[in-house]
Design a protein around this motif. Structure first.
Motif, PDB file in Angstrom:
ATOM      1  N   ASP A  41       8.459 -56.704   2.247  1.00  0.00           N
ATOM      2  CA  ASP A  41       9.843 -56.334   2.061  1.00  0.00           C
ATOM      3  C   ASP A  41      10.843 -57.618   1.851  1.00  0.00           C
ATOM      4  OD1 ASP A  41       9.720 -53.371   2.745  1.00  0.00           O
ATOM      5  OD2 ASP A  41       8.825 -54.204   4.569  1.00  0.00           O
ATOM      6  N   THR A 153      22.832 -47.208   2.177  1.00  0.00           N
ATOM      7  CA  THR A 153      21.619 -47.231   1.209  1.00  0.00           C
ATOM      8  C   THR A 153      21.705 -46.213   0.252  1.00  0.00           C
ATOM      9  OG1 THR A 153      20.685 -47.431   3.303  1.00  0.00           O
ATOM     10  CG2 THR A 153      19.083 -46.801   1.865  1.00  0.00           C
ATOM     11  N   ASP A 171      11.749 -48.924  -6.130  1.00  0.00           N
ATOM     12  CA  ASP A 171      11.554 -48.085  -4.751  1.00  0.00           C
ATOM     13  C   ASP A 171      11.263 -49.307  -3.739  1.00  0.00           C
ATOM     14  OD1 ASP A 171      11.686 -45.626  -5.677  1.00  0.00           O
ATOM     15  OD2 ASP A 171       9.455 -45.330  -5.926  1.00  0.00           O
ATOM     16  N   GLN A 175      13.646 -49.516  -0.385  1.00  0.00           N
ATOM     17  CA  GLN A 175      12.917 -49.230   0.842  1.00  0.00           C
ATOM     18  C   GLN A 175      13.339 -50.514   1.767  1.00  0.00           C
ATOM     19  OE1 GLN A 175      11.606 -46.560   2.599  1.00  0.00           O
ATOM     20  NE2 GLN A 175      12.601 -45.829   0.784  1.00  0.00           N
ATOM     21  N   LYS A 179      15.563 -50.717   5.248  1.00  0.00           N
ATOM     22  CA  LYS A 179      14.873 -51.431   6.354  1.00  0.00           C
ATOM     23  C   LYS A 179      15.892 -52.345   6.926  1.00  0.00           C
ATOM     24  CE  LYS A 179      10.087 -50.501   5.182  1.00  0.00           C
ATOM     25  NZ  LYS A 179       8.788 -51.074   4.978  1.00  0.00           N
TER      26      LYS A 179
END
Length: 197
Positions: A41, A153, A171, A175, A179
């Motif tokens: 991430d 988001t 994607d 994501q 987060k």
């Protein structure tokens, strides 16, 4: 957008006098685990920062359009009589743009935690309006801060896709952004919850 060399008024991330956060490194590590945020991430957010960096004004136009279309949200940037405060909206907008960049590029360390606490306090009675000397309502309810996770988001994905990355990469960026936003809203809830946090 304001450059990193010229931070927007009221932006104090790098101010050495910024008070430390009551949130510990262990608390942060627990939250990172709770939102399933890991090294992949971090890498995806770095890429997102590169993609979003040239689109800040367009993103803010979408977000401010959303806020502006809902009187109950504009009220938090208005006088107690309901008149929107243009200077206040403009100053917050500049810092909001910097927040996009910081979300993607800043290390999540003690300095970052301290500024997250400052952001949180600026939504609540102790510091709302103080930074910009605004004659506005004194408090933004936590329910609206939490609810804002979705539009912040959902609306970012087209901007993440704008650089031509493949669907899997988009994607991953999306994501990671989700987060990171959820993590920050969890941190911003601390002054609202106090000892219950």
């Amino acid at each position: 957008m304001t450059s990193p060399e010229q931070p927007p008024p009221g932006y104090t991330h790098d101010d050495p006098d910024l008070a430390p956060s009551p949130v510990t490194r262990a608390d942060l590590d627990g939250l990172l685990a709770s939102v399933l945020f890991g090294p992949a991430d971090q890498e995806a957010l770095r890429t997102a920062g590169e993609v979003l960096g040239g689109q800040i004004d367009q993103i803010l136009d979408v977000w401010y359009g959303f806020v502006g279309s809902h009187p109950h949200l504009v009220a938090y940037f208005s006088t107690p009589d309901g008149e929107p405060i243009g200077d206040y909206l403009a100053r917050v907008r500049a810092r909001f743009g910097r927040w996009i960049v910081d979300t993607c590029t800043r290390p999540y360390d003690e300095r970052w935690l301290a500024y997250q606490q400052e952001i949180a306090l600026r939504h609540t009675a102790p510091k709302k309006n103080r930074t910009d000397r605004a004659d506005s309502v004194p408090h933004i309810p936590l329910r609206h801060v939490i609810a804002f996770i979705h539009p912040i988001t959902a609306t970012i994905r087209p901007f993440l896709a704008a650089a031509g990355h493949d669907e899997e990469q988009v994607d991953a960026m999306h994501q990671a952004w989700f987060k990171a936003v959820t993590l920050q809203v969890a941190l911003w809830s601390q002054p609202y919850a106090g000892r219950a946090w």
